[in-house]
Every structure is written in C-alpha cells, then in structure tokens.
Enzyme design. Sequence first.
Site, PDB file in Angstrom:
ATOM      1  N   GLU A  18      -2.137  -4.670 -48.147  1.00  0.00           N
ATOM      2  CA  GLU A  18      -2.684  -4.217 -46.937  1.00  0.00           C
ATOM      3  C   GLU A  18      -2.719  -2.956 -46.499  1.00  0.00           C
ATOM      4  O   GLU A  18      -1.780  -2.725 -45.316  1.00  0.00           O
ATOM      5  CB  GLU A  18      -1.812  -5.340 -45.881  1.00  0.00           C
ATOM      6  N   GLU A  36      -2.885 -14.617 -48.892  1.00  0.00           N
ATOM      7  CA  GLU A  36      -1.756 -14.970 -47.832  1.00  0.00           C
ATOM      8  C   GLU A  36      -2.818 -15.652 -46.847  1.00  0.00           C
ATOM      9  O   GLU A  36      -3.741 -14.960 -46.462  1.00  0.00           O
ATOM     10  CB  GLU A  36      -1.177 -13.758 -47.089  1.00  0.00           C
TER      11      GLU A  36
HETATM   12  O1  IFM Z   1       5.049 -10.940 -43.384  1.00  0.00           O
HETATM   13  C1  IFM Z   1       3.816 -10.470 -43.513  1.00  0.00           C
HETATM   14  C2  IFM Z   1       3.549  -9.935 -44.755  1.00  0.00           C
HETATM   15  O2  IFM Z   1       4.496  -8.737 -45.333  1.00  0.00           O
HETATM   16  C3  IFM Z   1       2.223  -9.257 -44.856  1.00  0.00           C
HETATM   17  N1  IFM Z   1       1.130  -9.907 -44.391  1.00  0.00           N
HETATM   18  C4  IFM Z   1       1.437 -10.437 -42.938  1.00  0.00           C
HETATM   19  C5  IFM Z   1       2.649 -11.403 -42.914  1.00  0.00           C
HETATM   20  C6  IFM Z   1       2.817 -12.063 -41.616  1.00  0.00           C
HETATM   21  O3  IFM Z   1       2.855 -11.213 -40.742  1.00  0.00           O
END
Ligand code: IFM
Length: 452
Positions: free
Chosen positions: A178, A362
């Site tokens: 990210e 994710e």
């Molecule tokens: O916990 C985070 C992760 O480290 C990166 N993406 C979003 C998740 C939830 O906020």
Amino acid sequence: MSRPTIEREDASRTPRGASAITFPPRFLWGTATSSHQVEGEQTQSDWAAWEARRGRIHGGDRAGRACEWWAGRAEEDFERARTMGHGAIRLSLEWSRLEPRPGVFDEAAFDRYARMLEKARAIGLTTMVGLDHFTLPYWLAVRGSWLAEEAPDRFARYADRCARRLGDLVPLWTTLNEPSVLAFMAYVGKAWPPGLGNPVLGARALRAQLVAHGAAYHAVHDARRDAQVGLVLNLPAIDPYDSTSARDRAVATAQDWAFNGVVLDALAHARLRFPLALREESAPVLRGPNGPALDFVGLNYYGRYRVRFDARHPAELFGRRDARETVHTESNDWGEIHPEGLTRQLMRLARAFPRMPLYVTENGMFDPSDTRRPSYLVSHVRAVHDAIAQGADVRGYFVWSLIDNFEWAEGWSTPFGLLALDRTTQARTARRSADVYSAICRANGVSDALEA
Ligand code: IFM
C-alpha cells in the site's frame, strides 16, 4: 465519540436466495498478516521508536509482544489456519530485523523466518511473503525514511539478500504494501512515522516507493529467475457523494487520481506523472521483460469513500469524505461497506494489466462484536466471483486478518481477526466469522448450506 464506532445498518447482507458459487480449481484461500503487527519483540524499526513517543498511538498502546509470532507462536497459528481449511497465508519480513545495521544482515533472523516458512510449506499453506509492510529500519528512518536518496537502492539490496536466502521457500513475493496509504498517513499526514504533514513530501515518498518496487522486482528476479513478484495496492472506491454535482464529481476524480490512478498509470506505462513528477518522466525501472515490472498485482480493498466538494479542505484536493456511513474510528476510516467496489477495482486492474494474475491480498473489517463480519466476508467473496465471471484472472483471496493484531495508530482498539486474541494469556478464540470463512474455503466458494 466512543471508540471504535461503526455507524450504519449492514449494507453488505447477502440477498436472500442468492445462489451457490464455486471458484476455479486451485483458487487460494487464506489470510493476511504483517510482521510488526503480529511478531512482537520488535525494537529496531521506525515504528518501535514512534510507539514510544507520547500521544502517537490510541490509548498509549504498544505492539509489545503482539501475537508472539517471533517467540514461536507463528507455527501454532499456521496450524490453526490449516485446521480451518485455509490453503495460504500472507505474511511479511521485518527489514529492521534482517538488516539491523546498513549492509549487516542477521543470519539468525533469516533462520527464524526460514523455520516459519518451512512449517507453512510442510502443512500445505502456500505463502505470499512481503519484503516490507510499512515499517523501516531505524537506521534508514534517521537518514530520511523513503525520502533518503539511498532508500530505493538499499531496499533492492535487501530484496536481493532475501531472495537468495529464502527464495526456495517463497512461491509468491511482494515488494511493498500500500504505497499510497503510507505516503498519505506518514508524509502527507502526521499519523504514522515520520509524520511530516506535507503533501509535496507525500508525492516524493510515493515516487520513491514506486522506484523501490521496480528496483526490488529486478533484484529478486536477478537472484531467482523463477520468482513471482508482485506489489500490493490499496485501491478504495472513491465516488462523488452526489453524482449529479459536477463539483463532487471533480473532487472524486481528483482524489481517485492522486491515490489510485497515478500509481496504476505509473506501473502500467512505466512513467511518472503529476503529482509524482512536475512534468511526465519515463521510469524504465518499472518495466519488466514483457511489460510492467510485475508478475501479479495484489489488491487490498476495504470499502468506498464518497466525497463532497468542500473549499475548506485544500489538502484533500477540496474533497471531504462523508463519514456518516463508514466503518471508522475518530482517526481512521475504512470506508462504506460496498462490495460492488471490489468487483469494480478488480476489473479496473484487469483492464490496466491485461492477462495479469490478480490476488485480493486483504479484505475484512474490524468488528468487535463479530456481528457484521460474516456477511461482509460472504458479500465480498461474491464480489470477487463477479469479477472472475467478467474475465478478471483472480487467483486468490486473503482475509485481513487471521488474528487480532496491532493496528498502527489505532493500537489494539480495532479487532480485525478471525481469531480473537487475549493479549494477557495469548489464548486464541475462533469467532463466528472464522467458521463462515472456513466453510467458504472448504466449499471453494459459497455453498447453499452456508447461504442458508
Ligand atoms: O492493518 C492494516 C494493514 O497493515 C494494511 N492494510 C489495512 C489493514 C487494516 O487497516
């Protein structure tokens, strides 16, 4: 406002009578984690230093022992994942452990990761391994973090070392996690280290991360020709609050470009456009042998932001996010629950990178009562299926997260885990959403029984 808050009736409930769906054979079902958030005993990174400063983390929380993965519990949690029917796990390596001083690598730390990865392989969990997930070695932080001129090159040298040392055990590598989120939270904003609060520096940090991704992509391939190397992007859906308002549409388009579009454009065309560069520049490091310097793309998707024009918010390109319907705390916002946005972002990736394998790296929500997460998961799994039906080559789906973990500036206040963690006893308890996800993994989709 009390924390954490989730306002809104459940928008993600699966329509009654929705039909069973099945995914392609060998589709990977797993969960995602990251080193700093689960390992514990981590003292050499910018985050370890940041947490020690007063007022940085909600409630004064620290990652502390976290989920004790470093101390040995990673293997236990891998077993739990396997028992629940998962076929994959996404984790990351902690750069600050592996290279505690510039150019000095810690062989014992490499051995610890090798043991974790061997365990995962032995029990049949496919691993997706990130070289970095937000944290930086403290020695790099004091030299300027991603703004240090040497940062991309240092990252590539570290990537080379990881690929040579652990490459036998890693089927899927990712470079960074990210980059837009990190640029936004830590350089445009002040919530994460180095906390600079400057949009110009945010653009520079984003550019440096993209260059670092390209350099690491080539380093891993030079070390291991057979490696599969991707990048993980968080691409929220960003829509106008009022689609009939030209001003709302304009600010939504501007925010989408600055957060999502400019990164996709850079990767797809090996070029840097505004705000990454004042005038368009070519970026050969982002070119691979047959197109982009990518073997797959990871998509992190949580929800949708709807933005209104607001002249008082120049730093957000005159767009104010409407937080009434979103999953949020006082300081962070994961957006409105909007599974269609996941289909849309997967299709956007499929168009930007034709024939490129995609993974949902994710997806999930924090939900202390675990009342909404089960339907959130089912509706988003359906959204992935819709994208596959429309032609996207999606190869896997990873829930964030396997277990409650340290959520950055939110500390321990936002439980995202399928497994609840008791931080005093380190006991793990499966939530209902763990059972729902287990049923999805075992059925390779959503069965009639689960729907019922
Ligand atoms: O916990 C985070 C992760 O480290 C990166 N993406 C979003 C998740 C939830 O906020």
